[in-house]
Write a protein that holds these residues in place. Structure first.
Motif, short mmCIF file in Angstrom:
data_model
loop_
_atom_site.label_atom_id
_atom_site.label_comp_id
_atom_site.label_asym_id
_atom_site.label_seq_id
_atom_site.Cartn_x
_atom_site.Cartn_y
_atom_site.Cartn_z
N GLN A 1 0.96 -1.37 0.00
CA GLN A 1 -0.04 0.16 0.14
C GLN A 1 0.97 1.32 0.09
O GLN A 1 0.36 2.21 -0.19
CB GLN A 1 -0.72 0.12 1.38
N GLY A 2 2.10 1.07 0.42
CA GLY A 2 2.96 2.41 0.69
C GLY A 2 2.89 2.82 1.87
O GLY A 2 2.24 2.11 3.04
N THR B 1 1.33 4.60 4.13
CA THR B 1 0.22 5.38 4.37
C THR B 1 0.08 5.69 5.90
O THR B 1 0.78 5.33 6.63
CB THR B 1 -1.15 4.81 4.18
N PRO B 2 -0.43 6.82 6.44
CA PRO B 2 -0.64 7.07 7.84
C PRO B 2 -1.12 5.89 8.70
O PRO B 2 -0.58 5.65 9.69
CB PRO B 2 -1.81 8.24 7.90
N ASP B 3 -2.24 4.91 7.94
CA ASP B 3 -2.46 3.83 8.74
C ASP B 3 -1.38 2.89 9.03
O ASP B 3 -0.93 2.13 10.13
CB ASP B 3 -3.58 3.17 8.32
N ALA C 1 3.33 9.51 11.13
CA ALA C 1 1.83 9.31 10.84
C ALA C 1 0.85 10.30 11.46
O ALA C 1 0.26 10.67 10.60
CB ALA C 1 1.64 7.97 11.70
N ALA D 1 1.44 12.99 8.71
CA ALA D 1 0.63 12.70 7.53
C ALA D 1 -0.83 12.92 7.54
O ALA D 1 -1.74 13.32 6.99
CB ALA D 1 0.94 11.30 7.11
N ASP D 2 -1.37 12.62 8.99
CA ASP D 2 -2.76 12.61 9.12
C ASP D 2 -2.93 12.97 10.66
O ASP D 2 -2.93 12.26 11.61
CB ASP D 2 -3.52 11.39 9.15
N SER E 1 -5.55 11.69 13.08
CA SER E 1 -5.34 10.16 13.46
C SER E 1 -5.33 9.90 14.98
O SER E 1 -4.52 10.08 15.46
CB SER E 1 -4.47 9.62 12.77
#
Length: 188
Positions: free
Chosen positions: A72-73, A75-77, A102, A105-106, A109
């Motif tokens: 997926q790359g 990602t923040p998750d 993280a 990026a978000d 979250s």
């Protein structure tokens, strides 16, 4: 007649080079591995990692999260999950770096903020941890018991640290010695 060792080795090597016929086509097909079905999608690495975390298999969860990162790359998750696995493995420096990425990026979250707060508490960065927990609590609207408890503990620890500092700075008391001479008690 004496045979030379070189001649014997040469003949043995030549005999090994002879074709033995190998497997027949039917034998080859019978021994071939099963083919992978490329049309089917594998199980999400994040889901596998979350289940492994629940089972207490943190190293395996980290591997699953790394597989998810490859699919997926970052990602923040995925960053949050990698940070959480590193936190559970006691790798606080790596966990803090990943969780900060993280959150960057978000910024909304809640799990990443909460876990970053936990790392900061573990690293005795109490003031910053308190602020991070307050932000997570606000974003979560106070609905998560674990975040509420983490915030309560952060507040208690920062207040205790403030009171401890005040107690240490007020450890001294004046004592009267002779006429008009006062000496700090710790100097006696």
């Amino acid at each position: 007649m004496k045979r030379s060792p070189v001649l014997i080795v040469t003949l043995a090597l030549m005999a090994a080079c002879q074709s033995t016929g190998g497997l027949s086509a039917a034998d080859k097909a019978r021994n071939a591995p099963f083919a992978a079905d490329g049309s089917e999608k594998g199980v999400d690495g994040l889901l596998v990692g979350h289940r492994l975390m629940e089972a207490g298999e943190f190293e395996l969860a980290l591997r699953a999260y790394l597989r998810a990162a490859g699919e997926q790359g970052m990602t923040p998750d995925v960053l949050s999950a990698l940070g959480s696995a590193n936190l559970r493995l006691g790798r606080l420096g790596q966990a803090e770096t990943l969780l900060r990425q993280a959150v960057k990026a978000d910024p909304t979250s809640v799990p990443a903020l909460n876990n970053l707060g936990v790392v900061l508490m573990e690293r005795d960065k109490l003031g910053e941890a308190r602020g991070v927990f307050q932000k997570a609590f606000a974003l979560d609207s106070g609905s998560s018991d674990s975040i509420r408890e983490n915030l309560r503990l952060a507040i208690a620890r920062t207040d205790a640290a403030v009171y401890d500092d005040e107690a240490q700075s007020h450890d001294f008391s004046l004592v009267r010695r002779d006429e008009g001479q006062y000496v700090l008690l710790s100097q006696l």
